[in-house]
Scaffold this motif. Structure first.
Motif, PDB file in Angstrom:
ATOM      1  N   ILE A 142      -4.281   6.866   6.094  1.00  0.00           N
ATOM      2  CA  ILE A 142      -2.955   6.989   5.483  1.00  0.00           C
ATOM      3  C   ILE A 142      -2.158   8.156   6.053  1.00  0.00           C
ATOM      4  O   ILE A 142      -2.703   9.055   6.694  1.00  0.00           O
ATOM      5  CB  ILE A 142      -3.031   7.195   3.942  1.00  0.00           C
ATOM      6  CG1 ILE A 142      -3.809   8.477   3.603  1.00  0.00           C
ATOM      7  CG2 ILE A 142      -3.620   5.973   3.255  1.00  0.00           C
ATOM      8  CD1 ILE A 142      -3.573   8.937   2.170  1.00  0.00           C
ATOM      9  N   LEU A 155       0.363   3.424   4.053  1.00  0.00           N
ATOM     10  CA  LEU A 155      -0.920   2.909   4.525  1.00  0.00           C
ATOM     11  C   LEU A 155      -0.788   2.674   6.027  1.00  0.00           C
ATOM     12  O   LEU A 155       0.120   1.979   6.478  1.00  0.00           O
ATOM     13  CB  LEU A 155      -1.226   1.592   3.805  1.00  0.00           C
ATOM     14  CG  LEU A 155      -2.518   0.894   4.204  1.00  0.00           C
ATOM     15  CD1 LEU A 155      -3.732   1.740   3.869  1.00  0.00           C
ATOM     16  CD2 LEU A 155      -2.621  -0.468   3.505  1.00  0.00           C
ATOM     17  N   LEU A 205      -4.648   1.020  -1.445  1.00  0.00           N
ATOM     18  CA  LEU A 205      -5.472   2.100  -0.896  1.00  0.00           C
ATOM     19  C   LEU A 205      -6.931   1.958  -1.332  1.00  0.00           C
ATOM     20  O   LEU A 205      -7.205   1.564  -2.457  1.00  0.00           O
ATOM     21  CB  LEU A 205      -4.948   3.463  -1.355  1.00  0.00           C
ATOM     22  CG  LEU A 205      -3.500   3.798  -1.000  1.00  0.00           C
ATOM     23  CD1 LEU A 205      -3.214   5.265  -1.321  1.00  0.00           C
ATOM     24  CD2 LEU A 205      -3.198   3.515   0.469  1.00  0.00           C
TER      25      LEU A 205
END
Ligand code: 4AD
Ligand code: MG
Length: 467
Positions: free
Chosen positions: A75, A100, A69
């Motif tokens: 996300i 993700l 991330l």
């Protein structure tokens, strides 16, 4: 992709409509992510409002995805809504699932730091993801809605005027040409371009205003308004001029200049009040971060609760002549007011919106009604602090012969091109009046943004049509 089952962040943090302990799915873009051994925080924004929501992971080792991330990534997170322990936020989400969706790397230009508006213009394709441009785009949408609401609730009909037009409404000649002629081989007759051979068999342009057509509809339907894009090829590279901007043009049959000024004032006050009430979260942001040196909301509230100043052009010139030495451009009766003059009146003399009316005929458009003095026309401009002219309007010349003379004397083109416009004065002519509000200028005033390039997602100005 949980489109239907996700919860928008605004529902939680603005509307306060989601009870604690609910399970929620959030879809958004990461603003910051902080991972340590014992805890991780993922702050997400989904564009539905200014505020982010923070997701908390209690056991980072169980979420290997955390390593992938980064700021800018898209996300999906699922979790339980909880009261937040942290400062400055009411809620947080105890994350149970984290995915993700679209990765981002450290080349993402909007890393967590302040960027100048100049830099952000170069990346106008990404700037909607910043706080400022999120707020501006939400404000644009809400204000567009407010405009329709205002007129619809008052019996004005929304009409659509052509974008491609053969007439120059303002008679200023700064129009973009529309043609399908091959520019490397333009057909000529007798040394002149053969427009007869062009797509419309006539010279055509992008419209500078929907007013002339608006008048035709107003003198049929009564009260109408337009709200659409207009185009000006003025080569003025200022912070207040765009080559493509949106204009709202109400037009009222049976109305005179006073009615026009009353509508302009009431309409602007309505818009400002609407922004304060319906865009409170974003207005707070503008107040704090954009209009830093002034009390933006206080100023708008004052405007909503007091009368605009109304002065004639002649009175305005008298005021300005006393302050002659303050200006770059000379002031005298008959001269067009420059933006420095307009701003002096509204910012220094009256410190509130000012309506200037009854301008000299020579500096105004052919369609404005000639006053009985034979020297001035029933025109009015609304000036506001920080922006200058925000509205331009007038009572229209409804007397057929007077209008015809004005078309000829102002030399704006062949009379036969204006026959249709003269026709509504030939049969059933009535007094009528209207104005144009520059949508972007009103957004500048409401938000405190100083440059028109920053209140429209993809601005078009001289030498710039990118994106
Ligand atoms: O004063 P303007 O040129 O008036 C008209 O076009 C009339 N036909 C309106 C009418 O009576 N129906 O333009 C009206 C408003 C200005 O006061 C300003 O707010 C905005 O349109 N405007 C511009 N905004 C951004 N960029 C430009 N280049 C603008 N030119 C005018
Ligand atoms: Mg004007």
């Amino acid at each position: 992709m949980d489109y239907k089952t996700r919860t928008k962040i605004a529902r939680i943090v603005v509307d306060d409509a989601v009870p604690v302990d609910s399970e929620v799915i959030i879809l958004g873009w990461i603003r910051t992510v902080r991972v340590s051994k014992n805890v991780a925080f993922v702050e997400v924004n989904d564009g539905s409002c200014m505020k982010n929501i923070q997701g908390v992971v209690e056991d980072p080792s169980a979420f290997p995805v955390l390593d992938q991330l980064a700021t800018g990534a898209a996300i999906r997170m699922k979790g339980v809504l909880k009261p937040s322990q942290g400062k400055g936020q009411k809620y947080e989400i105890g994350i149970t699932e984290l995915q993700l969706v679209g990765a981002a790397d450290d080349k993402y230009p909007l890393q967590k730091k302040r960027h100048s508006f100049e830099f952000l213009r170069e990346i106008a394709h990404l700037r909607p993801r910043t706080n400022t441009f999120g707020a501006i785009n939400r404000l644009r949408s809400k204000m567009a809605y407010a405009i329709h609401k205002y007129y619809q609730e008052r019996g004005f009909y929304y009409i659509h005027t052509p974008i491609i037009s053969a007439s120059d409404c303002e008679g200023a000649g700064d129009m973009f040409r529309v043609t399908t002629h091959d520019l490397t081989n333009v057909p000529m007759v007798d040394g002149k371009i053969n427009w007869d051979d062009d797509f419309f068999a006539a010279e055509a342009y992008l419209t500078v205003s929907g007013q002339l057509e608006g008048e035709l509809l107003a003198t049929s339907l009564g009260d109408i308004y337009t709200f659409g894009p207009t185009f000006r090829a003025e080569n003025s590279n200022t912070s207040r001029h765009a080559s493509e901007f949106w204009m709202i043009e109400p037009e009222m049959a049976w109305a005179e200049l006073d009615d026009d000024m009353d509508l302009a004032e009431d309409f602007l006050k309505y818009l400002f009040k609407f922004a304060l009430e319906e865009c409170a979260e974003d207005m707070e942001f503008f107040d704090q971060w954009v209009a830093k040196d002034e009390e933006l909301r206080q100023r708008l509230e004052n405007v909503v609760n007091s009368d605009f100043e109304r002065i004639t052009y002649t009175e305005a010139v008298k005021i300005l002549e006393k302050k002659k030495d303050k200006f770059e451009f000379p002031v005298h009766w008959g001269a067009d007011l420059q933006s420095e003059h307009e701003r002096f009146l509204t910012e220094k003399t009256f410190q509130k919106p000012v309506i200037v009316y009854n301008y000299p005929d020579e500096i105004k458009a052919f369609y404005m009604r000639l006053n009985d003095d034979g020297k001035t026309v029933a025109a009015m401009d609304v000036l506001v602090p920080g922006v200058g002219e925000i509205i331009g309007g007038s009572q229209r010349e409804e007397r057929h012969d007077v209008l015809k003379d004005r078309i000829i004397s102002k030399g704006i083109g062949d009379l036969e091109n204006y026959e249709w416009y003269l026709d509504i004065r030939r049969w059933g002519s009535v007094p009528h009046a209207g104005f144009g509000l520059g949508f972007e200028r009103s957004l500048m005033y409401i938000s405190g943004m100083a440059n028109i390039r920053d209140v429209i997602p993809f601005p078009r100005v001289p030498r710039w049509a990118k994106f």
